[in-house]
Design a protein around this motif. Structure first.
Motif, PDB file in Angstrom:
ATOM      1  N   PHE A  58     -11.588   4.814   3.736  1.00 24.16           N
ATOM      2  CA  PHE A  58     -11.451   5.231   2.342  1.00 24.16           C
ATOM      3  C   PHE A  58     -12.169   4.231   1.442  1.00 24.16           C
ATOM      4  CE2 PHE A  58      -7.473   7.084   4.075  1.00 24.16           C
ATOM      5  CZ  PHE A  58      -7.642   8.386   3.662  1.00 24.16           C
ATOM      6  N   GLY A  59     -12.634   4.719   0.299  1.00 25.45           N
ATOM      7  CA  GLY A  59     -13.165   3.831  -0.723  1.00 25.45           C
ATOM      8  C   GLY A  59     -12.008   3.142  -1.428  1.00 25.45           C
ATOM      9  N   GLN A  60     -12.317   2.097  -2.193  1.00 23.94           N
ATOM     10  CA  GLN A  60     -11.258   1.323  -2.839  1.00 23.94           C
ATOM     11  C   GLN A  60     -10.475   2.149  -3.858  1.00 23.94           C
ATOM     12  OE1 GLN A  60     -12.456  -2.517  -4.239  1.00 23.94           O
ATOM     13  NE2 GLN A  60     -13.109  -3.185  -2.230  1.00 23.94           N
ATOM     14  N   THR A  61     -11.135   3.089  -4.529  1.00 22.10           N
ATOM     15  CA  THR A  61     -10.415   3.926  -5.495  1.00 22.10           C
ATOM     16  C   THR A  61      -9.365   4.767  -4.787  1.00 22.10           C
ATOM     17  OG1 THR A  61     -12.405   4.033  -6.847  1.00 22.10           O
ATOM     18  CG2 THR A  61     -10.703   5.666  -7.300  1.00 22.10           C
ATOM     19  N   GLN A  62      -9.723   5.327  -3.648  1.00 23.73           N
ATOM     20  CA  GLN A  62      -8.772   6.147  -2.899  1.00 23.73           C
ATOM     21  C   GLN A  62      -7.653   5.292  -2.322  1.00 23.73           C
ATOM     22  OE1 GLN A  62      -8.666   9.330  -3.093  1.00 23.73           O
ATOM     23  NE2 GLN A  62      -6.879   9.530  -1.795  1.00 23.73           N
ATOM     24  N   VAL A  63      -7.980   4.083  -1.872  1.00 21.88           N
ATOM     25  CA  VAL A  63      -6.942   3.165  -1.374  1.00 21.88           C
ATOM     26  C   VAL A  63      -5.950   2.879  -2.503  1.00 21.88           C
ATOM     27  CG1 VAL A  63      -6.494   0.817  -0.537  1.00 21.88           C
ATOM     28  CG2 VAL A  63      -8.394   2.133   0.413  1.00 21.88           C
ATOM     29  N   TRP A  64      -6.466   2.686  -3.701  1.00 19.82           N
ATOM     30  CA  TRP A  64      -5.636   2.444  -4.892  1.00 19.82           C
ATOM     31  C   TRP A  64      -4.681   3.622  -5.102  1.00 19.82           C
ATOM     32  CZ3 TRP A  64      -5.120  -1.423  -8.510  1.00 19.82           C
ATOM     33  CH2 TRP A  64      -4.533  -1.089  -9.731  1.00 19.82           C
ATOM     34  N   ARG A  65      -5.209   4.835  -4.992  1.00 17.36           N
ATOM     35  CA  ARG A  65      -4.384   6.036  -5.189  1.00 17.36           C
ATOM     36  C   ARG A  65      -3.316   6.141  -4.100  1.00 17.36           C
ATOM     37  NH1 ARG A  65      -9.578   9.234  -6.388  1.00 17.36           N
ATOM     38  NH2 ARG A  65      -9.693   9.076  -8.655  1.00 17.36           N
ATOM     39  N   ILE A  66      -3.699   5.842  -2.867  1.00 16.76           N
ATOM     40  CA  ILE A  66      -2.744   5.905  -1.757  1.00 16.76           C
ATOM     41  C   ILE A  66      -1.603   4.913  -2.005  1.00 16.76           C
ATOM     42  CG2 ILE A  66      -2.426   5.376   0.708  1.00 16.76           C
ATOM     43  CD1 ILE A  66      -5.309   6.505   1.114  1.00 16.76           C
ATOM     44  N   LEU A  67      -1.945   3.711  -2.437  1.00 16.09           N
ATOM     45  CA  LEU A  67      -0.919   2.701  -2.724  1.00 16.09           C
ATOM     46  C   LEU A  67       0.023   3.183  -3.826  1.00 16.09           C
ATOM     47  CD1 LEU A  67      -3.028  -0.575  -2.534  1.00 16.09           C
ATOM     48  CD2 LEU A  67      -1.252   0.177  -0.944  1.00 16.09           C
ATOM     49  N   GLY A  68      -0.541   3.824  -4.853  1.00 16.69           N
ATOM     50  CA  GLY A  68       0.283   4.368  -5.929  1.00 16.69           C
ATOM     51  C   GLY A  68       1.216   5.445  -5.414  1.00 16.69           C
ATOM     52  N   THR A  69       0.719   6.301  -4.537  1.00 18.42           N
ATOM     53  CA  THR A  69       1.527   7.360  -3.939  1.00 18.42           C
ATOM     54  C   THR A  69       2.680   6.765  -3.133  1.00 18.42           C
ATOM     55  OG1 THR A  69      -0.413   8.781  -3.759  1.00 18.42           O
ATOM     56  CG2 THR A  69       1.449   9.352  -2.374  1.00 18.42           C
ATOM     57  N   LEU A  70       2.420   5.645  -2.488  1.00 21.20           N
ATOM     58  CA  LEU A  70       3.445   4.990  -1.670  1.00 21.20           C
ATOM     59  C   LEU A  70       4.426   4.176  -2.513  1.00 21.20           C
ATOM     60  CD1 LEU A  70       1.275   3.771   1.350  1.00 21.20           C
ATOM     61  CD2 LEU A  70       2.844   5.715   1.261  1.00 21.20           C
ATOM     62  N   GLY A  71       4.184   4.094  -3.821  1.00 20.54           N
ATOM     63  CA  GLY A  71       5.111   3.394  -4.702  1.00 20.54           C
ATOM     64  C   GLY A  71       4.770   1.933  -4.943  1.00 20.54           C
ATOM     65  N   PHE A  72       3.588   1.498  -4.536  1.00 21.67           N
ATOM     66  CA  PHE A  72       3.188   0.115  -4.766  1.00 21.67           C
ATOM     67  C   PHE A  72       2.490  -0.003  -6.117  1.00 21.67           C
ATOM     68  CE2 PHE A  72       3.397   0.314  -0.108  1.00 21.67           C
ATOM     69  CZ  PHE A  72       4.198  -0.788   0.137  1.00 21.67           C
ATOM     70  N   SER A  73       2.595  -1.166  -6.737  1.00 21.54           N
ATOM     71  CA  SER A  73       1.925  -1.405  -8.005  1.00 21.54           C
ATOM     72  C   SER A  73       1.208  -2.754  -7.948  1.00 21.54           C
ATOM     73  CB  SER A  73       2.939  -1.399  -9.145  1.00 21.54           C
ATOM     74  OG  SER A  73       3.891  -2.428  -8.955  1.00 21.54           O
ATOM     75  N   VAL A  74       0.396  -3.009  -8.943  1.00 19.44           N
ATOM     76  CA  VAL A  74      -0.372  -4.247  -8.990  1.00 19.44           C
ATOM     77  C   VAL A  74       0.575  -5.432  -9.151  1.00 19.44           C
ATOM     78  CG1 VAL A  74      -2.114  -5.522 -10.286  1.00 19.44           C
ATOM     79  CG2 VAL A  74      -2.300  -3.053 -10.058  1.00 19.44           C
ATOM     80  N   GLN A  75       0.368  -6.427  -8.343  1.00 24.40           N
ATOM     81  CA  GLN A  75       1.150  -7.664  -8.436  1.00 24.40           C
ATOM     82  C   GLN A  75       0.172  -8.821  -8.458  1.00 24.40           C
ATOM     83  OE1 GLN A  75       4.668  -7.567  -8.451  1.00 24.40           O
ATOM     84  NE2 GLN A  75       4.263  -5.376  -8.604  1.00 24.40           N
ATOM     85  N   LYS A  76       0.247  -9.641  -9.480  1.00 21.75           N
ATOM     86  CA  LYS A  76      -0.637 -10.799  -9.535  1.00 21.75           C
ATOM     87  C   LYS A  76       0.113 -12.027  -9.040  1.00 21.75           C
ATOM     88  CE  LYS A  76      -3.748  -9.248 -13.027  1.00 21.75           C
ATOM     89  NZ  LYS A  76      -4.550  -9.583 -14.164  1.00 21.75           N
ATOM     90  N   PRO A  77      -0.515 -12.788  -8.156  1.00 14.56           N
ATOM     91  CA  PRO A  77       0.161 -13.997  -7.673  1.00 14.56           C
ATOM     92  C   PRO A  77       0.268 -15.038  -8.775  1.00 14.56           C
ATOM     93  CG  PRO A  77      -2.080 -13.881  -6.835  1.00 14.56           C
ATOM     94  CD  PRO A  77      -1.828 -12.602  -7.564  1.00 14.56           C
ATOM     95  N   GLU A  78       1.274 -15.905  -8.667  1.00 13.93           N
ATOM     96  CA  GLU A  78       1.406 -16.988  -9.633  1.00 13.93           C
ATOM     97  C   GLU A  78       0.228 -17.921  -9.496  1.00 13.93           C
ATOM     98  OE1 GLU A  78       4.963 -19.127 -10.368  1.00 13.93           O
ATOM     99  OE2 GLU A  78       6.209 -17.451  -9.719  1.00 13.93           O
ATOM    100  N   ARG A  79      -0.174 -18.523 -10.604  1.00 15.63           N
ATOM    101  CA  ARG A  79      -1.337 -19.403 -10.600  1.00 15.63           C
ATOM    102  C   ARG A  79      -0.971 -20.820 -10.171  1.00 15.63           C
ATOM    103  NH1 ARG A  79      -5.858 -17.011 -10.465  1.00 15.63           N
ATOM    104  NH2 ARG A  79      -7.023 -17.888 -12.163  1.00 15.63           N
ATOM    105  N   ARG A  80       0.256 -21.055  -9.792  1.00 21.30           N
ATOM    106  CA  ARG A  80       0.679 -22.399  -9.406  1.00 21.30           C
ATOM    107  C   ARG A  80       0.703 -22.535  -7.890  1.00 21.30           C
ATOM    108  NH1 ARG A  80       5.676 -23.562 -13.536  1.00 21.30           N
ATOM    109  NH2 ARG A  80       4.372 -23.483 -15.387  1.00 21.30           N
ATOM    110  N   ALA A  81       0.379 -23.719  -7.442  1.00 22.63           N
ATOM    111  CA  ALA A  81       0.422 -23.982  -6.007  1.00 22.63           C
ATOM    112  C   ALA A  81       1.881 -24.004  -5.541  1.00 22.63           C
ATOM    113  CB  ALA A  81      -0.226 -25.324  -5.706  1.00 22.63           C
ATOM    114  N   ILE A  82       2.122 -23.516  -4.361  1.00 22.83           N
ATOM    115  CA  ILE A  82       3.475 -23.499  -3.797  1.00 22.83           C
ATOM    116  C   ILE A  82       3.980 -24.930  -3.619  1.00 22.83           C
ATOM    117  CG2 ILE A  82       4.817 -22.877  -1.743  1.00 22.83           C
ATOM    118  CD1 ILE A  82       2.859 -20.534  -1.356  1.00 22.83           C
ATOM    119  N   GLU A  83       3.060 -25.828  -3.314  1.00 22.28           N
ATOM    120  CA  GLU A  83       3.423 -27.218  -3.031  1.00 22.28           C
ATOM    121  C   GLU A  83       3.653 -28.041  -4.301  1.00 22.28           C
ATOM    122  OE1 GLU A  83       0.366 -25.947  -2.246  1.00 22.28           O
ATOM    123  OE2 GLU A  83       0.749 -25.294  -0.205  1.00 22.28           O
TER     124      GLU A  83
END
Length: 161
Positions: A110-135
């Motif tokens: 699949f192209g990235q646009t379709q992967v995006w749609r599939i993720l939306g269908t599965l109930g996933f949304s955009v999540q941005k990681p925190e900009r801080r190091a875990i350590e």
């Protein structure tokens, strides 16, 4: 024999069909059911040819799905795991990685646009990681801000000659 429930599109077509049979004009029907006037004319043609049952039996539009519902469920289960469990270097899912996982699991690309749609269908949304190091050591950062940083800052009023 059990009747399968009607989807929203079928309900809309049947409502429009009943309105047309009651003598409403296609423009009125289009406004009432929230579709384009041309759509109502298409439905009117089906109604004239095959009656109200012809509106019930309109086949689905668009391309057939390339992943079955069971495959989508399997993909969802895989995405709930860590990306590292699937051989990726970090703990972050990206569209590219999800696309690669789909190809690896099911052989479908699949192209990235379709992967995006599939993720939306599965109930996933955009999540941005925190900009801080875990350590990151919050106490060390606080002390640096209180002691080291003020000593490094230029003093107000000091002029370089």
């Amino acid at each position: 024999m059990t009747k399968k429930p009607l989807d929203d599109a079928t309900k809309k077509r049947l409502r429009a069909g009943r309105m047309l049979l009651a003598g409403k004009r296609p423009a009125e029907v289009a406004l009432a059911v929230g579709v384009a006037r041309q759509t109502v004319y298409t439905w009117k043609g089906l109604l004239d040819e095959g009656g109200i049952d012809a509106l019930r039996a309109v086949p689905g539009r668009g391309r057939p799905a390339r992943l079955e519902p069971e495959q989508l469920a399997g993909l969802r289960k895989a995405l709930l795991q860590n990306p590292t469990e699937h051989g990726f270097g970090t703990e972050l899912w990206t569209l590219k990685r999800v696309g690669a996982l789909i190809k690896r699991m099911y052989g479908v690309e699949f192209g990235q646009t379709q992967v995006w749609r599939i993720l939306g269908t599965l109930g996933f949304s955009v999540q941005k990681p925190e900009r801080r190091a875990i350590e990151r050591d919050e106490e060390a950062v606080r002390q640096w801000k209180q002691r080291t940083w003020p000593a490094l800052k230029k003093k107000p009023g000091a002029k370089a000659d």
